[in-house]
Design an enzyme around this catalytic site. Structure first.
Site, short mmCIF file in Angstrom:
data_model
loop_
_atom_site.label_atom_id
_atom_site.label_comp_id
_atom_site.label_asym_id
_atom_site.label_seq_id
_atom_site.Cartn_x
_atom_site.Cartn_y
_atom_site.Cartn_z
N ALA A 1 0.86 -1.17 0.00
CA ALA A 1 0.00 0.00 0.00
C ALA A 1 0.90 1.23 0.00
O ALA A 1 2.09 1.12 0.32
CB ALA A 1 -0.85 0.00 1.27
N GLY B 1 0.43 -5.15 0.55
CA GLY B 1 -0.76 -5.08 -0.30
C GLY B 1 -0.48 -5.58 -1.71
O GLY B 1 -1.39 -6.09 -2.38
N GLU C 1 3.99 -6.04 7.02
CA GLU C 1 3.13 -5.07 7.68
C GLU C 1 3.45 -4.86 9.16
O GLU C 1 3.37 -3.74 9.66
CB GLU C 1 1.66 -5.48 7.54
N GLU D 1 -0.92 -9.18 -1.48
CA GLU D 1 -2.35 -9.46 -1.31
C GLU D 1 -3.11 -9.33 -2.64
O GLU D 1 -4.03 -10.10 -2.92
CB GLU D 1 -2.93 -8.54 -0.24
N1 T1G Z 1 4.59 3.27 -0.04
C1 T1G Z 1 5.06 4.48 -0.42
N2 T1G Z 1 6.36 4.73 -0.76
C2 T1G Z 1 7.19 3.69 -0.72
C3 T1G Z 1 6.77 2.39 -0.32
C4 T1G Z 1 5.40 2.19 0.02
N3 T1G Z 1 4.91 1.01 0.39
N4 T1G Z 1 7.86 1.58 -0.34
C5 T1G Z 1 8.90 2.33 -0.75
N5 T1G Z 1 8.51 3.59 -0.98
C6 T1G Z 1 9.35 4.70 -1.43
C7 T1G Z 1 10.39 5.11 -0.40
O1 T1G Z 1 9.87 6.00 0.54
C8 T1G Z 1 11.45 5.74 -1.29
O2 T1G Z 1 10.99 7.01 -1.61
C9 T1G Z 1 11.39 4.90 -2.55
O3 T1G Z 1 10.12 4.25 -2.53
C10 T1G Z 1 12.46 3.84 -2.61
O4 T1G Z 1 12.40 3.10 -1.40
C11 T1G Z 1 -2.82 -3.04 2.88
C12 T1G Z 1 -1.11 -2.37 5.08
C13 T1G Z 1 10.36 -1.79 -1.53
C14 T1G Z 1 12.11 -3.07 -0.40
O5 T1G Z 1 6.32 -2.30 4.02
O6 T1G Z 1 10.56 -2.22 2.17
O7 T1G Z 1 0.79 -2.91 2.17
O8 T1G Z 1 12.56 8.26 -0.28
O9 T1G Z 1 14.63 3.79 -0.51
O10 T1G Z 1 16.00 0.28 -0.42
O11 T1G Z 1 -1.98 -4.93 3.84
O12 T1G Z 1 11.19 0.45 0.14
O13 T1G Z 1 12.97 7.91 -2.65
O14 T1G Z 1 11.09 9.39 -1.91
O15 T1G Z 1 13.33 1.93 0.55
O16 T1G Z 1 15.39 -0.29 -2.80
C15 T1G Z 1 3.86 -2.87 3.05
C16 T1G Z 1 8.09 -0.94 2.23
C17 T1G Z 1 3.12 -1.58 3.18
C18 T1G Z 1 7.40 -2.21 1.92
C19 T1G Z 1 12.67 -0.98 -1.70
N6 T1G Z 1 5.06 -2.66 2.27
N7 T1G Z 1 9.17 -0.66 1.30
O17 T1G Z 1 13.78 -0.74 -0.92
O18 T1G Z 1 14.34 1.64 -1.74
S1 T1G Z 1 1.73 -1.78 4.25
C20 T1G Z 1 6.20 -2.39 2.83
C21 T1G Z 1 10.35 -1.33 1.40
C22 T1G Z 1 0.60 -2.67 3.31
C23 T1G Z 1 -1.59 -3.80 3.17
C24 T1G Z 1 -0.59 -3.15 4.02
C25 T1G Z 1 11.45 -0.87 0.49
C26 T1G Z 1 11.60 -1.70 -0.80
P1 T1G Z 1 11.95 8.20 -1.60
P2 T1G Z 1 13.73 2.63 -0.66
P3 T1G Z 1 14.99 0.20 -1.48
#
Ligand code: T1G
Length: 686
Positions: A57, A96, A119, A99
């Site tokens: 998400a 998400g 999450e 999912e």
């Molecule tokens: N949403 C918004 N921005 C995101 C994002 C996300 N989920 N993931 C990464 N970014 C942005 C981040 O802020 C950065 O932006 C750029 O992407 C590169 O990220 C409904 C509730 C994917 C493994 O927890 O683990 O889904 O700083 O520097 O080291 O059930 O990002 O450049 O402006 O980290 O190569 C679940 C979170 C959400 C994954 C890439 N997902 N992201 O790592 O690059 S909750 C996560 C990561 C959810 C549902 C639920 C990592 C990455 P900027 P980065 P990276």
């Protein structure tokens, strides 16, 4: 969306990580509806452009009002599809994103893909049906494992688990997904929805004590965290409730969690860790660094050498003491052998890593290094003498870094011909494990030296935080204030073990007095000048140096954990009495407030002085370098949650001359500002 033959290919293209923002959800929903209404289309393929499938998400949307179409509505559209949908997954299919793939009918992954439900790292749970679909597809045991560990699984393991149906080379992903879609459509079989699967959640397929055991493990490992407990309730519902009831419970608990302080804190730290990568105003590009020199083969130097070798640099470790070089080689070899033993490294890789650290007693061996890091004894005269020699040996372009933790970097740089190539790299012990590096920008440090240092941190999987020059930089300077505040509480009636217990129940692994006993009280003690002036001096004079002496603030005769000591209690009471201050009992909350106030107040001063760039940087320093509990967000975030006015009141109660309220703290209280998002020159969001 484009139609290939009778297959509709829906490609999501929303850089950087195709996060499932409202727009992406709207796009996917309408494309699926359109494809289902198109008589020429027999099946659909969903794929993503760029480096990854949806990484979850859009985290930036959390905390705001739910935006339509919600996840539930989008997933509902996929569930309603009568035409088979194949997910073509690559990169990091997380949260998400996973999912959404589970709501498709078939999943094809490219080699190298990782899939996961991270999450709980954000204080949340899989809120788009994941807690109900995962157990049905891979079984509740594996589902609980993925959700509670938040670990990523590689494509092959995902195939073995049944999480994906096929793994293909990346360049064949789209073709393979389309072929699968055609094959499934041609089979004329009804679509295979994960929600309809029941075999793996049948009562006889689920270990009877699965959820009890999971709860017991949690009560031991992370009793204070809400999200994992809620995750167990949801996965249990997948086994005990009809699908839609389970999804309803999941949604209810998800929205409860999203508003908790724990989740806000964890989301704050996630964003803060990404923000530190971009120091304001800095845009120089990093140099290409191949060979790095480290001078000083003591504990820090050896750890730094291993951290560099782990990142693939050629390392030259120099020390005039051959014995020190041999000891550091022995400890490196032992470490790599342990990694082989844990299956983290092959024998060959372990040998290569060990061999990538060259050792010499001669400074000239550093001649070809792109960067040299000095990690010798914390004495200005010794460091300066060494830096002069290093300056003569190195090429004019090489970067010279100091691992000093307390000394004035600009003063050290004054002995270098071109001080613009001097930077501080303050590692934390053990340097090959601790993730924080304070990257100290000196008065003359050049933008590309800074960019290069940050890039080296990134390559070492370290979190580099840019700080300015002052005694103790950000972390240690704040720690000093907290220690003083704790010692002040001892003179007002609190006991060391009460203070430690308050911080441990707050979430720290140990309190200040347990930490002192671990490090050793004699580290900062001067035997020549000691005069029983402080509690610490008296303890040292009595040989109570800490764990290594079997006694410090605690007695260690019975256990390594340490037991409160009546002898120490008497010494503390003596000092308290002589201080003439009113003695009283302190509850854990008040102790936490006092110690946090000392931290936060000093943090505000560091922001005022420009030593720290942003409030959130300070939180990253404390979470990565000082064991600040991540689910508390860091001292600045905690202060905002607790109320800056309350923090200010606690600062005033400290009554420590050097810790008068910081102007910034007073100002933000009156303006209703926040410290965690504070950035000098950037309007603060109340
Ligand atoms: N949403 C918004 N921005 C995101 C994002 C996300 N989920 N993931 C990464 N970014 C942005 C981040 O802020 C950065 O932006 C750029 O992407 C590169 O990220 C409904 C509730 C994917 C493994 O927890 O683990 O889904 O700083 O520097 O080291 O059930 O990002 O450049 O402006 O980290 O190569 C679940 C979170 C959400 C994954 C890439 N997902 N992201 O790592 O690059 S909750 C996560 C990561 C959810 C549902 C639920 C990592 C990455 P900027 P980065 P990276």
């Amino acid at each position: 969306m484009q139609t290939r033959g009778s297959i509709s290919v829906i490609e999501v293209d929303s850089p950087p990580v195709n996060a499932l923002s409202r727009d992406v959800r709207a796009g996917v929903s309408s494309a699926v509806v359109a494809a289902n209404e198109d008589p020429d289309v027999v099946a659909l393929v969903i794929t993503c452009a760029g480096r990854t499938w949806m990484a979850g998400a859009d985290i930036k949307e959390f905390g705001g009002p739910p935006l339509e179409p919600t996840f539930t509505r989008m997933i509902g559209v996929l569930d309603g599809s009568v035409k088979p949908i194949v997910a073509a997954v690559h990169g990091t299919a997380l949260g998400g994103g996973l999912e959404l793939a589970l709501a498709c009918h078939h999943r094809v992954a490219a080699t190298g893909t990782v899939l996961g439900s991270p999450e709980i790292k954000l204080g949340l749970l899989p809120g788009a049906g994941g807690t109900q679909r995962l157990p049905r597809l891979i079984g509740p045991v594996a589902a609980l494992d993925l959700i509670l560990t938040a670990r990523n699984v590689a494509a092959d393991e995902a195939l073995a688990l049944g999480l994906v149906d096929a793994v293909v080379p990346s360049d064949e992903l789209r073709r393979a997904a389309i072929a699968t879609a055609l094959e499934v459509a041609a089979s004329g079989q009804p679509v295979r929805r994960v929600r309809d699967l029941s075999e793996r959640i049948a009562p006889d397929a689920v270990p009877a004590d699965l959820f009890t055991e999971a709860r017991m493990n949690l009560s031991r490992s992370t009793p204070d965290l809400l999200a994992p407990q809620y995750c167990i309730r949801c996965v249990e519902a997948a086994v005990t409730m009809p699908f839609d009831d389970g999804v309803a419970l999941e949604r209810e608990l998800f929205y409860e969690l999203v508003d908790t302080s724990q989740s806000r804190a964890l989301r704050h730290v996630f964003a803060a860790e990404r923000r530190v990568k971009r120091p304001p105003g800095e845009s120089a590009s990093a140099r290409d660094v191949q060979a790095v020199g480290v001078v000083g083969a003591g504990t820090m130097g050896s750890g730094i050498a291993m951290a560099l070798a782990d990142a693939g640099y050629r390392v030259h470790l120099v020390d005039s003491d051959r014995g020190a070089l041999e000891r550091s080689d022995t400890s490196a070899a032992a470490r790599y052998q342990r990694m082989v033993g844990r299956g983290e490294l092959s024998e060959a890789a372990a040998r290569a890593r060990r061999d990538s650290i060259g050792r010499s007693e001669e400074l000239v061996s550093l001649r070809a290094c792109d960067v040299v890091i000095e990690a010798v004894v914390e004495r200005s005269d010794v460091k300066k003498a060494l830096l002069r020699q290093v300056d003569e040996v190195l090429g004019a372009d090489a970067i010279i870094a100091s691992n000093t933790s307390t000394l004035d970097l600009d003063d050290l740089a004054s002995v270098i011909g071109d001080p613009s190539r001097v930077i501080g790299l303050h590692f934390f012990s053990p340097a090959h494990i601790m993730t924080l590096v304070e990257v100290v920008r000196g008065r003359h440090t050049s933008p590309d030296a800074l960019a290069t240092a940050l890039d080296m941190c990134r390559r070492m999987n370290k979190t580099g935080v840019v700080v300015g020059v002052c005694p103790g930089f950000v972390g240690n300077r704040m720690l000093l204030r907290r220690t003083a505040a704790a010692d002040a509480l001892l003179l007002q009636g609190a006991m060391p073990w009460e203070i430690d217990a308050a911080l441990v129940s707050f979430g720290f692994k140990m309190g200040p007095y347990q930490m002192s006993d671990l490090i050793g009280l004699d580290v900062l003690w001067n035997r020549e000048t000691t005069s029983s002036a402080t509690i610490r001096e008296v303890l040292c004079e009595q040989g109570r140096f800490g764990q290594k002496a079997g006694a410090g603030f605690y007695d260690y005769a019975e256990s390594r954990r340490g037991a409160p000591s009546e002898q120490v209690a008497d010494i503390v009471r003596g000092f308290a009495r002589r201080s003439g201050q009113t003695q009283r009992a302190f509850g854990p909350d008040e102790i936490v407030d006092r110690l946090m106030a000392a931290l936060v107040n000093e943090g505000a001063k560091l922001l005022d002085e420009g030593i720290a760039t942003r409030g959130s940087d300070i939180d990253v320093v404390w979470v990565h370098g000082y064991g600040f509990p991540r689910h508390r967000g860091g001292p600045m975030f905690f202060a905002d949650e607790r109320g800056l006015d309350r923090m200010l009141a606690s600062v005033e109660e400290l009554g420590i001359p050097e810790q008068e309220p910081a102007p910034l703290l007073t100002r933000l209280v009156s303006e209703g500002g926040r410290l965690a998002t504070y950035e000098p020159g950037v309007p603060s969001s109340g």
